[in-house]
Design an enzyme around this catalytic site. Structure first.
Site, PDB file in Angstrom:
ATOM      1  N   ASP A 186      51.320   4.313  86.380  1.00 38.25           N
ATOM      2  CA  ASP A 186      50.134   4.123  86.447  1.00 38.25           C
ATOM      3  C   ASP A 186      49.436   5.245  87.372  1.00 38.25           C
ATOM      4  OD1 ASP A 186      49.160   1.568  84.364  1.00 38.25           O
ATOM      5  OD2 ASP A 186      50.864   1.190  85.646  1.00 38.25           O
TER       6      ASP A 186
ATOM      7  N   ASP B 143      56.543   7.629  88.651  1.00 38.90           N
ATOM      8  CA  ASP B 143      55.658   6.465  88.536  1.00 38.90           C
ATOM      9  C   ASP B 143      54.775   6.441  87.121  1.00 38.90           C
ATOM     10  OD1 ASP B 143      53.959   4.269  89.495  1.00 38.90           O
ATOM     11  OD2 ASP B 143      52.469   5.833  89.841  1.00 38.90           O
TER      12      ASP B 143
ATOM     13  N   ASP C  10      51.533   8.639  92.618  1.00 38.50           N
ATOM     14  CA  ASP C  10      50.057   8.812  92.822  1.00 38.50           C
ATOM     15  C   ASP C  10      49.279   7.726  93.972  1.00 38.50           C
ATOM     16  OD1 ASP C  10      50.008   6.288  91.260  1.00 38.50           O
ATOM     17  OD2 ASP C  10      47.832   6.498  91.337  1.00 38.50           O
TER      18      ASP C  10
END
Length: 256
Positions: free
Chosen positions: A31, A29, A205
């Site tokens: 961001d 991922d 996240d």
């Protein structure tokens, strides 16, 4: 290759560390995972050392590295240049394979959702709207007290539409096609070279990454949750700095 500064130690939950080897299919991922979160999506900072690490990992893994993000592919390419990797954008609404072909999922109408988001922004200019290919995101980081109000309004718009789902991420509400998930994107990659036959590893996240964690673990792979929060992931790292340092260590170890 020079490693970035060593961050705080990993929490006990993340021991032992996962591993990257020559047979890994690596999915990352962006961001909050590779890059630290910023007040606005266009304010994110990408360390030069991170791009160097990803370029080296792409080389040692023979191309089996993909970015799986909520951002559109065009933004990922701009932020990570000169890296041009396989990438799944907008949670899998668009997906570029290793041969450069870009797949697009058909998106249901987002008119009602976008109208609702713009009405909210008219009330509170601090809200930020992102219109992506096949999705609409409403960021309320600058007005966190409006989280419930925004959620209620966007949920109602989704209920009045067809084929859409609402993702509630970190200070953002995103509406996308229900059939598009990071898990589906990763599964598609694992059926194609150079990912085919490799052991997957995915780091993310946010709650939007949980479908990816589930897909990877179903394939016998490893998963890393970056930051706090409940998760099905098998490992945890404290923050993007911890992940960047670990990736750099792995890349240096695997480099010829």
């Amino acid at each position: 290759m020079q490693l970035p500064p060593r961050p705080e130690p990993l929490s006990p939950l993340s021991s032992p560390r996962p591993s990257i080897d020559a047979n890994t299919a690596l999915f990352l991922d962006f961001d909050g995972t590779l890059a630290d979160l910023a007040p606005r999506p266009d304010a994110v900072h990408v360390p030069t050392s991170l791009i160097d690490t990803l370029l080296l990992l792409q080389q040692v893994l023979q191309g089996a590295l993909a970015i799986v993000s909520g951002r559109p592919i065009a933004q990922l390419d701009a932020l990570l240049a000169p890296l041009r990797a396989p990438a799944a954008g907008v949670h899998g609404v668009e997906r570029r394979s290793a041969d450069g072909y870009v797949w697009h999922l058909a998106a249901p109408s987002l008119d009602r959702v976008e109208a609702t988001a713009r009405a909210l922004q008219a009330e509170v200019p601090a809200l930020l709207i992102e219109r992506k290919p096949g999705a609409v995101a409403l960021h309320y980081r600058q007005a966190p007290e409006l989280a419930q109000h925004c959620f209620d309004a966007m949920s109602a718009a989704v209920r009045e539409s067809s084929g859409l789902t609402l993702l509630h991420g970190k200070m953002v509400l995103e509406v996308k096609p229900a059939i598009a998930t990071k898990g589906h994107a990763i599964q598609a990659y694992l059926r194609e070279p150079p990912f085919l036959g490799r052991r997957p590893l995915f780091a993310g996240d946010d709650v939007t990454d949980e479908a990816g964690f589930q897909a990877v673990q179903a394939e016998g792979g490893e998963t890393i949750k970056v930051g706090e929060g409940e998760t099905v992931a098998s490992h945890r790292m404290a923050d993007p700095g911890s992940l960047r340092h670990w990736l750099a260590e792995c890349a240096a170890r695997l480099a010829p």
